[in-house]
Design an enzyme around this catalytic site. Structure first.
Site, mmCIF file in Angstrom:
data_model
loop_
_atom_site.group_PDB
_atom_site.id
_atom_site.type_symbol
_atom_site.label_atom_id
_atom_site.label_comp_id
_atom_site.label_asym_id
_atom_site.label_seq_id
_atom_site.Cartn_x
_atom_site.Cartn_y
_atom_site.Cartn_z
ATOM 1 N N VAL A 185 0.324 -33.297 0.567
ATOM 2 C CA VAL A 185 0.248 -32.166 1.505
ATOM 3 C C VAL A 185 1.604 -31.824 2.118
ATOM 4 O O VAL A 185 1.758 -30.800 2.767
ATOM 5 C CB VAL A 185 -0.748 -32.430 2.660
ATOM 6 C CG1 VAL A 185 -2.163 -32.401 2.178
ATOM 7 C CG2 VAL A 185 -0.453 -33.735 3.374
ATOM 8 N N GLY A 186 2.579 -32.665 1.909
ATOM 9 C CA GLY A 186 3.896 -32.359 2.468
ATOM 10 C C GLY A 186 4.931 -33.337 1.988
ATOM 11 O O GLY A 186 4.626 -34.362 1.371
ATOM 12 N N SER A 194 12.288 -35.691 4.230
ATOM 13 C CA SER A 194 13.515 -36.176 3.620
ATOM 14 C C SER A 194 13.338 -37.563 3.028
ATOM 15 O O SER A 194 13.955 -37.900 2.033
ATOM 16 C CB SER A 194 14.623 -36.272 4.660
ATOM 17 O OG SER A 194 14.546 -35.216 5.547
ATOM 18 N N PHE A 195 12.503 -38.344 3.672
ATOM 19 C CA PHE A 195 12.406 -39.734 3.239
ATOM 20 C C PHE A 195 11.003 -40.124 2.801
ATOM 21 O O PHE A 195 10.736 -41.285 2.540
ATOM 22 C CB PHE A 195 12.820 -40.678 4.387
ATOM 23 C CG PHE A 195 14.085 -40.284 5.066
ATOM 24 C CD1 PHE A 195 14.080 -39.827 6.365
ATOM 25 C CD2 PHE A 195 15.287 -40.330 4.388
ATOM 26 C CE1 PHE A 195 15.250 -39.445 6.983
ATOM 27 C CE2 PHE A 195 16.461 -39.953 4.999
ATOM 28 C CZ PHE A 195 16.459 -39.495 6.303
ATOM 29 N N CYS A 206 6.842 -38.749 1.229
ATOM 30 C CA CYS A 206 5.847 -37.754 0.801
ATOM 31 C C CYS A 206 4.574 -38.040 1.580
ATOM 32 O O CYS A 206 4.258 -39.202 1.863
ATOM 33 C CB CYS A 206 5.542 -37.897 -0.675
ATOM 34 S SG CYS A 206 6.928 -37.425 -1.685
ATOM 35 N N VAL A 207 3.836 -36.979 1.908
ATOM 36 C CA VAL A 207 2.606 -37.168 2.684
ATOM 37 C C VAL A 207 1.409 -36.762 1.818
ATOM 38 O O VAL A 207 1.408 -35.687 1.217
ATOM 39 C CB VAL A 207 2.650 -36.345 3.979
ATOM 40 C CG1 VAL A 207 1.390 -36.557 4.789
ATOM 41 C CG2 VAL A 207 3.867 -36.728 4.806
ATOM 42 N N LYS A 247 1.569 -41.458 4.630
ATOM 43 C CA LYS A 247 2.991 -41.125 4.463
ATOM 44 C C LYS A 247 3.629 -42.248 3.670
ATOM 45 O O LYS A 247 3.651 -43.406 4.106
ATOM 46 C CB LYS A 247 3.624 -41.011 5.849
ATOM 47 C CG LYS A 247 5.020 -40.491 5.846
ATOM 48 C CD LYS A 247 5.398 -40.241 7.287
ATOM 49 C CE LYS A 247 6.726 -39.594 7.466
ATOM 50 N NZ LYS A 247 6.987 -39.324 8.869
ATOM 51 N N ASP A 261 14.080 -35.554 16.794
ATOM 52 C CA ASP A 261 13.832 -34.674 15.657
ATOM 53 C C ASP A 261 12.701 -33.691 15.956
ATOM 54 O O ASP A 261 11.789 -33.513 15.159
ATOM 55 C CB ASP A 261 13.508 -35.514 14.420
ATOM 56 C CG ASP A 261 13.822 -34.778 13.140
ATOM 57 O OD1 ASP A 261 13.360 -35.212 12.061
ATOM 58 O OD2 ASP A 261 14.501 -33.730 13.194
HETATM 59 N N1 LIG Z 1 -0.846 -36.329 9.610
HETATM 60 C C1 LIG Z 1 -0.614 -35.287 8.815
HETATM 61 N N2 LIG Z 1 -1.620 -34.465 8.488
HETATM 62 C C2 LIG Z 1 -1.394 -33.382 7.707
HETATM 63 N N3 LIG Z 1 -0.196 -33.061 7.209
HETATM 64 C C3 LIG Z 1 0.851 -33.844 7.486
HETATM 65 C C4 LIG Z 1 0.705 -34.996 8.301
HETATM 66 N N4 LIG Z 1 1.906 -35.595 8.435
HETATM 67 C C5 LIG Z 1 2.769 -34.835 7.744
HETATM 68 N N5 LIG Z 1 2.151 -33.790 7.173
HETATM 69 C C6 LIG Z 1 2.768 -32.739 6.340
HETATM 70 O O1 LIG Z 1 3.785 -33.343 5.595
HETATM 71 C C7 LIG Z 1 5.023 -32.719 5.881
HETATM 72 C C8 LIG Z 1 6.122 -33.716 5.762
HETATM 73 O O2 LIG Z 1 6.069 -34.595 6.836
HETATM 74 P P1 LIG Z 1 7.237 -35.642 7.116
HETATM 75 O O3 LIG Z 1 7.018 -36.153 8.459
HETATM 76 O O4 LIG Z 1 7.284 -36.624 5.987
HETATM 77 O O5 LIG Z 1 8.554 -34.820 6.966
HETATM 78 P P2 LIG Z 1 9.252 -33.689 7.844
HETATM 79 O O6 LIG Z 1 9.147 -34.039 9.265
HETATM 80 O O7 LIG Z 1 8.678 -32.365 7.442
HETATM 81 O O8 LIG Z 1 10.726 -33.794 7.365
HETATM 82 P P3 LIG Z 1 11.798 -34.936 7.686
HETATM 83 O O9 LIG Z 1 11.217 -36.241 7.301
HETATM 84 O O10 LIG Z 1 12.940 -34.552 6.835
HETATM 85 O O11 LIG Z 1 12.085 -34.874 9.117
HETATM 86 C C9 LIG Z 1 4.874 -32.111 7.257
HETATM 87 O O12 LIG Z 1 5.731 -31.033 7.468
HETATM 88 C C10 LIG Z 1 3.407 -31.680 7.231
HETATM 89 O O13 LIG Z 1 3.282 -30.425 6.614
#
Ligand SMILES: Nc1ncnc2c1ncn2[C@@H]1O[C@H](COP(=O)(O)OP(=O)(O)OP(=O)(O)O)[C@@H](O)[C@H]1O
Length: 908
Positions: free
Chosen positions: A516-517, A520-521, A523-524, A538, A639
């Site tokens: 779903v997302g 940088s470090f 995948c979710v 994550k 952040d």
């Molecule tokens: N608990 C969650 N439920 C639904 N979607 C999520 C959840 N956590 C993260 N995501 C999705 O995954 C994406 C990536 O999240 P992640 O925290 O790994 O990175 P980021 O904050 O977007 O980037 P970075 O790690 O570079 O700061 C988010 O932008 C969101 O769209």
């Protein structure tokens, strides 16, 4: 003679029928007075205890005291409740109007608000909460289903509708199980997880009980009949030792007393009861070290237990609660209702509570207390229990043994002899009382000042907490051969450890469709756990820089398992196996704010209308305010950006991604000289250029987020001539051209005042100098006012009711004394009009014992830091005048130095 005998037996028969009907009807309607739901409830858990009670003024509104901010923030100030119950980190009440449960606080398993799924329109008689679940007993069915009872449960391993044969009179939830009491044969049954408690297999089947109360790993009940003593069954958590089993003799715990009881409650490893003949209190089971015994000689109306402590309502007109055990203030300055109100007359064996305060709202309703049974030794029954008063006992002066009896009798005798006794003694007694009051006030004032002084110098328990956590998982220690639960160790039960296999299964092997997302470090992935819970997993991207991965993973794990706030993303668990690092969160059905604002789907953008956008801003601000002001030690997120603001099913916001967060100094005024990390466009220039990190860096990023919300533009978007949202929007805001920055995809509201205010807040947040930015609590307050205005609240002076309803939580009220005298001009700017409207609550040392004063101080200190000498002494060791460095910043946002460039490449 024979005819007379027949008439008498007929009368007896008739009387029998009447009594039977009374008992039968009673079993339908008495549920509220017998179950675990009560007028008081205590939530427990890692975030600290909270006592909640229904006010004694008849409003049926709830009032709470304690240190769990999610509960304190979320306490609904305007909902009348029939009764309350509480679990680990949350409190639930049965709404008076809809007969449905409403919960607040936070739980990974029970949804706050009205829990879902709920069979539409279901109405409940009683609710009861366990550690991570809530159950509700539905109102009785009619017709040929009247011999069936329905219980709905929500939460960990429990979410289901349960159907039971027979009428259930009351339910009571334990740690991971529930019990019910059948009204017809008064037998008890339990269901749920009995692995550690064995409460199901140990049920005393042959006994008939008049009420039950489940504890953590045991259940207690009161026997029916004259011998209404308490019996308990169950076992301890980790050890195969029975706790508090009245049948067992070789235990290291106190056994249930044999006195007749009016009421019992279960704590985690203890139970307490109110004795039938004198309303005195008695506790048994395990004692936790440092816990205090019940104050001697107290008499109680009502009693409720948290995990290691207990509170009761004093048999006094004041109706004040008193608490004992471990980890709670001993007395609370709030009068609460001594029981639940019912609309029918009290049944036989009960009497109606009479007091100067009227705790029941509707005219015909009343609180019914069970009549006390018997009289203590040396006393005789003077008057039987009547519908309006309890039975009356008086000392039998001819058989006095105790001092109490003697003094009572001699007083009575001398009262008779010397009719003018009072005229002589009264002035002396009044003088004595006045002196005692004076003495008590002086002592209380001194101890209050002392406690405040101590709290001002308090240090956060972070370190000790950590070291304890790392010291192993043993939950008990042995002392003098006695096995006792260790309080701190037992508390740590939040983040669950998953196996890689479990998470692999949950996400379908981390298949692409589940993703779903991507950050940088990591995948979710979306996943579904064995028990049906939908989660986000994550998974750290395996990179060559394992050390960095691991650091971020542990920062996030560490922080999230300490933090607890309605607007921070909840961590459910984690997995660390081989090179794999996985974090498991609540799944946020509506993705991130970034996806809404900047995705290709215009419908998604429009879905976030102005009210929703500002609501999200307020909620995110609350989450950040908690990190800065109430987390201990304070946390700087570092952040804040739209992709880290996640949105749940109901469009509530949660701040996520603590990978970069830093724990701020709890008792130091020094800003952290951290190397910059974060996301371009959101990065505080002061931090970026001078490595000068305070909570104001988050305020800057939040300002950028506000501009993004208002304009619909990304923080940096090179498709526009002016690519940086701050540089584009702030001049327009300063020129008063708000319309020019508003997202064109949304219809502009007829009155732009609310959005104008938000734009002004945003432009103050993104000021170059940290000291000129407002602190997060000021930002939150100002945003809430703007939201109220946007929603059509008639005046700013109004309490922020619409906000509370939308947000499902209420802001903590501020103390004017906490307004820092040395705060910066900007803070005054944002909150200038709001300050006079701060409302008062109980002294903060009662409400937030270990955090508030130090944190409040911290926020004012951080302002002072930036202004004062600290900066000079610690900042630029190269001899540059820091004031100059800051002064020049606004003008000199030029290209970064090669070294800074390196950071940027590395971090972004
Ligand atoms: N608990 C969650 N439920 C639904 N979607 C999520 C959840 N956590 C993260 N995501 C999705 O995954 C994406 C990536 O999240 P992640 O925290 O790994 O990175 P980021 O904050 O977007 O980037 P970075 O790690 O570079 O700061 C988010 O932008 C969101 O769209």
């Amino acid at each position: 003679m024979h005819i007379r005998g027949n008439v008498i037996s007929l009368l007896y028969y008739f009387l029998g029928v009447v009594i039977f009907l009374a008992v039968f009807l009673d079993s339908w309607g008495k549920v509220l007075s017998l179950g675990s739901m009560s007028s008081i409830a205590i939530s427990y858990g890692e975030s600290g205890p909270v006592f909640c009670g229904l006010k004694a003024d008849g409003s049926h509104l709830v009032t709470c005291y304690g240190s769990n901010y999610a509960i304190m923030y979320g306490t609904p100030p305007h909902f009348p409740f029939q009764g309350l119950t509480a679990g680990n980190g949350f409190v639930c009440g049965l709404l008076s109007d809809s007969n449905q449960p409403y919960c607040w606080g936070s739980s990974n398993f029970v949804q706050m608000g009205v829990p879902q799924p709920i069979v539409k329109g279901s109405e409940y008689l009683e609710i009861s909460a366990g550690d991570h679940h809530l159950c509700g007993l539905r109102k009785p069915l009619m017709g040929n289903q009247r011999n069936t009872s329905l219980v709905d449960c929500w939460g960990y391993n429990m979410t289901r509708n349960y159907v039971f044969d027979g009428q259930i009179q009351s339910i009571s939830a334990g740690s991971e199980f529930n019990c019910g009491l059948f009204s017809q044969n008064r037998s008890v049954f339990c269901w749920g997880d009995e692995t550690s408690s064995r409460v199901i297999s140990l049920i005393p089947k042959e006994l008939r009980l008049q009420k039950i109360a489940a504890g953590g790993f045991h259940v207690c009940g009161i026997l029916e009949g004259i011998n209404s003593r308490a019996i308990c069954w169950g076992r301890s958590l980790d050890f195969d030792k029975e706790i508090s089993l009245q049948y067992s003799a070789n235990l290291n715990v106190d056994l249930a007393p044999t006195d007749p009881m009016l009421s019992v409650v279960g704590g985690r490893f203890h139970a307490c009861g109110i004795k039938s003949y004198d309303h005195g209190v008695v506790c048994w089971g395990y004692h936790v070290e440092t816990s205090t015994p019940p104050p001697s000689g107290i008499k109680l109306f009502e009693i409720a237990a948290g995990d290691y402590f207990t509170c009761g309502i004093l048999v006094e007109t004041s109706l004040l609660p008193v608490c004992w055990g471990a980890g709670f203030p001993a007395s609370l300055p709030v009068a609460v209702s001594p029981g639940l109100c019912k609309s029918r007359p009290c049944e036989p064996g009960f009497y109606a509570f009479n007091n100067v305060t009227a705790p029941c709202r509707s005219p015909g309703s009343r609180i019914c207390f069970p009549c006390s049974g018997g009289c203590p030794a040396e006393m005789y029954l003077k008057a039987e229990c009547s519908p309006t008063s309890d039975r009356l006992c008086e000392y039998n002066c001819s058989s006095c043994i105790s001092a109490d009896c003697f003094s009572n009798c001699s007083k009575a005798a001398s009262g008779k002899k010397h009719g003018k006794f009072w005229s002589f003694q009264l002035p002396v007694i009044v003088a004595e009382i006045a002196f005692a009051v004076f003495l008590v006030s002086v002592v209380s004032l001194t101890s209050m000042l002392y406690v405040r002084y101590r709290l001002r110098n308090c240090r956060c328990p972070g370190k000790s907490f950590k070291s304890k956590r790392n010291s192993g998982t043993g939950s008990f220690h042995t002392e003098n051969g006695k096995v006792r639960p260790d309080l701190d160790e037992l508390k740590i039960r939040r983040a669950k450890m998953f196996t890689y296999e479990e998470l692999e299964k949950a996400t379908g092997g981390f298949k692409e469709e589940s993703q779903v997302g991507k950050g940088s470090f990591s995948c979710v992935f979306k996943g579904v756990l064995k028990d049906g819970t939908v989660v986000a997993v994550k998974r750290a991207i395996m990179s060559s820089d394992m050390k960095k991965n691991s650091k971020e993973f542990h920062t996030e794990l560490d922080l999230l398992s300490r933090l607890n706030h309605a607007h921070l993303l909840n961590l459910l668990g984690y997995c660390e196996e081989g090179g794999e690092r996985l974090l498991v969160y609540e799944f946020m059905a509506n993705g991130s704010l970034h996806q809404h604002l900047h995705g290709k789907n215009n419908a998604l953008k429009e879905q976030l209308d102005w009210v929703r956008r500002v609501t999200i801003a307020v909620q995110a601000a609350r989450g950040i305010e908690y990190l800065h002001g109430y987390a201990c030690p304070p946390v700087i997120h570092r952040d804040i950006k739209s992709s880290n603001i996640l949105i749940d099913e109901e469009h509530n916001a949660r701040v996520a991604d603590f990978g970069l967060s830093l724990l701020g100094p709890a008792n130091s005024s020094s800003p952290l000289a951290e190397l910059p990390a974060g996301t371009l466009g959101y990065l505080d220039p002061e931090y970026y250029r001078l490595h000068y990190l305070t909570t104001k860096s988050d305020v800057y990023s939040f300002g950028v987020l506000l501009l993004e919300i208002l304009s619909g533009r990304k923080a940096i978007d090179m498709q526009y001539e002016e690519g940086n949202v701050v540089e584009w929007a702030v001049p327009l805001i300063k020129a008063g051209d708000i319309q020019a920055i508003l997202d064109p995809i949304l219809k502009q509201p007829s009155d732009l005042e609310a959005l104008r205010r938000i734009a002004n807040i945003a432009s103050k947040c993104v000021r170059m100098r940290g000291k000129e930015r407002p602190s997060m609590d000021k930002v939150t307050t100002a945003l809430e006012r703007a939201l109220a205005l946007l929603m059509g609240s008639p005046s700013n002076e109004q309490p922020i009711l619409p906000t509370e309803v939308v947000l499902g939580s209420s802001r903590m009220h501020k103390k004017s004394s906490q307004r820092s005298s040395n705060r910066s001009a900007s803070e005054t700017d944002v909150a200038d009009t709001e300050d006079q409207r701060f409302e008062f609550r109980a002294p903060s040392w009662i409400t937030f014992p270990s955090v508030t004063s130090s944190q409040r101080r911290k926020s004012s200190v951080s302002d002072a830091d930036v202004e004062g000498k600290n900066l000079e002494s610690r900042n630029l060791g190269n001899g540059t005048n820091p004031g100059d460095g800051l002064r020049c910043l606004e003008e000199e946002i030029g290209p970064a130095s090669p070294q800074e460039q390196l950071f940027l490449q590395h971090n972004f």
